[in-house]
Design an enzyme around this catalytic site. Structure first.
Site, PDB file in Angstrom:
ATOM      1  N   SER B 149     -17.761   6.969  13.901  1.00 40.19           N
ATOM      2  CA  SER B 149     -17.426   7.543  15.206  1.00 40.19           C
ATOM      3  C   SER B 149     -17.628   9.066  15.150  1.00 40.19           C
ATOM      4  CB  SER B 149     -15.994   7.153  15.571  1.00 40.19           C
ATOM      5  OG  SER B 149     -15.685   7.487  16.889  1.00 40.19           O
ATOM      6  N   ARG B 219      -3.596   8.052  24.962  1.00 40.34           N
ATOM      7  CA  ARG B 219      -3.816   7.058  23.917  1.00 40.34           C
ATOM      8  C   ARG B 219      -4.125   5.686  24.509  1.00 40.34           C
ATOM      9  NH1 ARG B 219      -5.870   6.393  19.005  1.00 40.34           N
ATOM     10  NH2 ARG B 219      -4.699   4.964  17.706  1.00 40.34           N
ATOM     11  N   ASP B 316     -19.454  -2.846  20.555  1.00 41.11           N
ATOM     12  CA  ASP B 316     -18.941  -1.480  20.721  1.00 41.11           C
ATOM     13  C   ASP B 316     -19.529  -0.891  22.000  1.00 41.11           C
ATOM     14  OD1 ASP B 316     -18.256   1.187  20.573  1.00 41.11           O
ATOM     15  OD2 ASP B 316     -18.946   1.473  18.513  1.00 41.11           O
ATOM     16  N   HIS B 349     -15.467  -0.905  19.247  1.00 43.42           N
ATOM     17  CA  HIS B 349     -15.597   0.309  18.442  1.00 43.42           C
ATOM     18  C   HIS B 349     -14.693   0.274  17.205  1.00 43.42           C
ATOM     19  CE1 HIS B 349     -16.739   4.430  17.729  1.00 43.42           C
ATOM     20  NE2 HIS B 349     -15.496   4.842  17.770  1.00 43.42           N
ATOM     21  N   ASP B 350     -13.526  -0.322  17.348  1.00 40.53           N
ATOM     22  CA  ASP B 350     -12.571  -0.412  16.238  1.00 40.53           C
ATOM     23  C   ASP B 350     -13.135  -1.122  15.014  1.00 40.53           C
ATOM     24  OD1 ASP B 350     -10.394   1.032  16.875  1.00 40.53           O
ATOM     25  OD2 ASP B 350      -9.090  -0.654  17.382  1.00 40.53           O
TER      26      ASP B 350
END
Lengths: 380, 380
Positions: B149, B219, B316, B349-350
């Site tokens: 990232s 968040r 992602d 993405h994680d």
């Protein structure tokens, strides 16, 4: 094309309480609505237009302030939904902030504004309220119910609750329920509003303030999900606001930031925070398959007498074409006549409000068919 | 597999000011870092790991509180990045909130916390700071720089600024710059923080408060973009928190809401609001092609001596495979040796933080090659 010109909203009061899905009742409520065109002699040419999150009864024409209706490109004389042929009704849903009874009005039980205590509304509640209005207008059967996004959910719910009171359901850029990601975006927007100190637990009217910070953030989040990523790149890309970087975390560097802040600011000037909570919740709750063990086809068994047009847009990632196809499949499983158009448009979810020629050609053609079809005697 | 056990962070102070891209200088700063494994005799086995938004120098092993490093599944004895073979360095970037000099520290010019006046950082600034640290550790050439990232952007920037100081660049789930939509999400998060009354223009430390409401919303927004929509449906779907609907706009109805609120609450307990602004801005600014008229291939002409591994994940949507492929193309255009793996993983993405077997097999195999290759005399 001629426009409708000035349109005057009307109001209808309902003394009989409206039973809600929550078990509560909405008593003594008023619906604000507009109509365009003329109801024909056999009352068979009425089309109800249901609104989505931030829209209202003002669908077409100009209001007293000169604002065009939110679907004016679609509805008017000679337009795809032709008011020379159809009698079109736009109605503001209860809980909204454009004239119908909502959280900013007085709760008769307390003598102060409802605020966050306004009864939670569902898509089904709105359809029930709309059905009463349509009945009071002397219309036994609508030619069609039309809506996009959350409005499309209302159009679908009409076929499940009052299938005999409409012939056609036209649901654009909608879904049979929200995905977890859809709910997640709604929830973040709600938290932004609720955690704004000016929200005052929903009773900000009493404090003479508005939770503008929360509304701005909520609208910015929403706006991102209405636009296709590629369309954002085409329109804004990484274009800077000034000639050079300012190296600032709080200033505006990129055009997209400026655009989003502007959208947030505008929205926070006119939209009601409690309405935002109510409307996003109605979106979250809609799930007609739930009462049928998750089987959408069983839900639509009620709608065997109706005909459908579903429209989706290729770049809509909020309510993707795949979600519309779920509905099409449930209808086909019931041998229900359904037309489906998947429009290759670049604009994302917002496409349903724009005048893409292929999209409008589909709408025009469908409404021409509706206008031409014979109406069974006694049906209307 | 053995674990690293307790790891003690170290600190290095730098008296010489660091010139920043903004034209400002960061004077008298400290970097907190950790190392794992042993530097070999010819100092050729060092790997620098760059962190992303909310991570730190604590990459692997256990800290004093027993917390595992954020990439502990990848880095350790016998793991894909094997600390029995490599000397691994994790470093906290300036502006972060995990020990290196940041906005919560005292600005020597004013005697109070930097707050929002902390100099804006860029990916290139961080790489410059890291390069000084690496030099002070006596390492002339790194075997590899690795990051995911935003960390991947730093790994890429190393090859553009110090190509002779590393052999391999391993950039996972990254992009050559942010899209308009990426910037938009960052901007909404920043507005949520900045408009929290407890932010106090970034000087909340002086007021003994923390802009928790803004951090929570920021968040929650971020978290939605880290997860694939389908993975959210699989994990949460429309599952309710309680047995029945509560018909509440502010209560938790759906599991996904509960999960997001929990993530927001946790984050707001430990993360610094000014750091959030700084790090999202560094993301926004990164754009190595900009200085080359938008031509990414020209940018990577500097990196002809380096070899690359790029990894992306099919689901992602924050940094999609297409963005990694842009980098691969720019490298291939320069006849640079690049390996590229597009991992079909469901997590969005994680995924770059998780231990998908195919992903870890690619990483292991690549690092085995790095470990086995001969190092030119005098290069390290």
């Amino acid at each position: 094309m001629a426009t409708l010109g000035l349109v005057t909203p009307q109001e209808m009061c309902f003394g009989e309480p409206l039973p809600l899905q929550s078990g509560l009742r909405l008593a003594d409520y008023t619906l604000r609505y507009e109509t365009y065109g003329t109801l024909n002699a056999d009352r068979s040419n009425a089309v109800l237009v249901c609104h989505a999150l931030n829209a209202s009864h003002h669908v077409a024409g100009l209001d007293a302030e000169g604002n065009k209706g939110w679907w004016d490109n679609l509805v008017g004389p000679g337009k795809p939904l032709d008011t020379d042929r159809f009698f079109v009704i736009g109605v503001n849903n209860p809980g909204s902030c454009f004239g119908s009874t909502g959280p900013m009005h007085i709760n008769p039980a307390t003598g102060r504004a409802w605020g966050a205590d306004f009864p939670v509304q569902t898509v089904e509640d709105w359809v029930d309220a709309q059905a009463r209005l349509v009945q009071r207008l002397g219309i036994t059967q609508l030619a069609a119910v039309l809506g996009g996004s959350l409005g499309g959910m209302q159009a679908l719910a009409w076929t499940l609750r009052y299938p005999e009171r409409l012939r056609h359901c036209i649901a654009v850029a909608t879904a049979p329920n929200l995905s977890a990601q859809n709910i997640a975006f709604n929830e973040v927007a709600r938290r932004a509003i609720v955690s704004d100190p000016d929200f005052h637990g929903g009773h900000f009217y009493d404090h003479g303030v508005v939770p503008r910070r929360g509304l701005r953030v909520a609208r910015m989040i929403g706006h991102i999900t209405y636009l296709a990523g590629d369309a954002m790149d085409t329109r804004f890309g990484r274009e800077l606001k000034a000639a050079a970087l300012g190296y600032s975390t709080q200033g505006v560097e990129f055009q997209i930031e400026s655009y989003l802040r502007h959208q947030g600011d505008k929205f926070s000037e006119y939209f009601d925070a409690n309405t935002y909570l109510l409307i996003t919740r109605a979106l979250d709750y809609f799930d007609p398959a739930l009462a049928h063990g998750g089987d959408l086809a069983r839900a639509f068994a009620q709608a065997r007498g109706n005909r459908f047009l579903l429209v989706s847009f290729s770049t809509d990632w909020r309510f993707s074409p795949a979600r519309s196809r779920e509905i099409v499949k449930a209808l086909v499983d019931n041998h229900i006549t359904v037309s489906y158009a998947e429009i290759d448009a670049p604009h994302g979810h917002d496409a349903f409000l724009l005048s893409d020629p292929r999209y409008h050609a589909v709408m025009r053609s469908y409404f021409e068919r509706v206008a031409a079809e014979p109406v069974a005697k006694g049906a209307a």
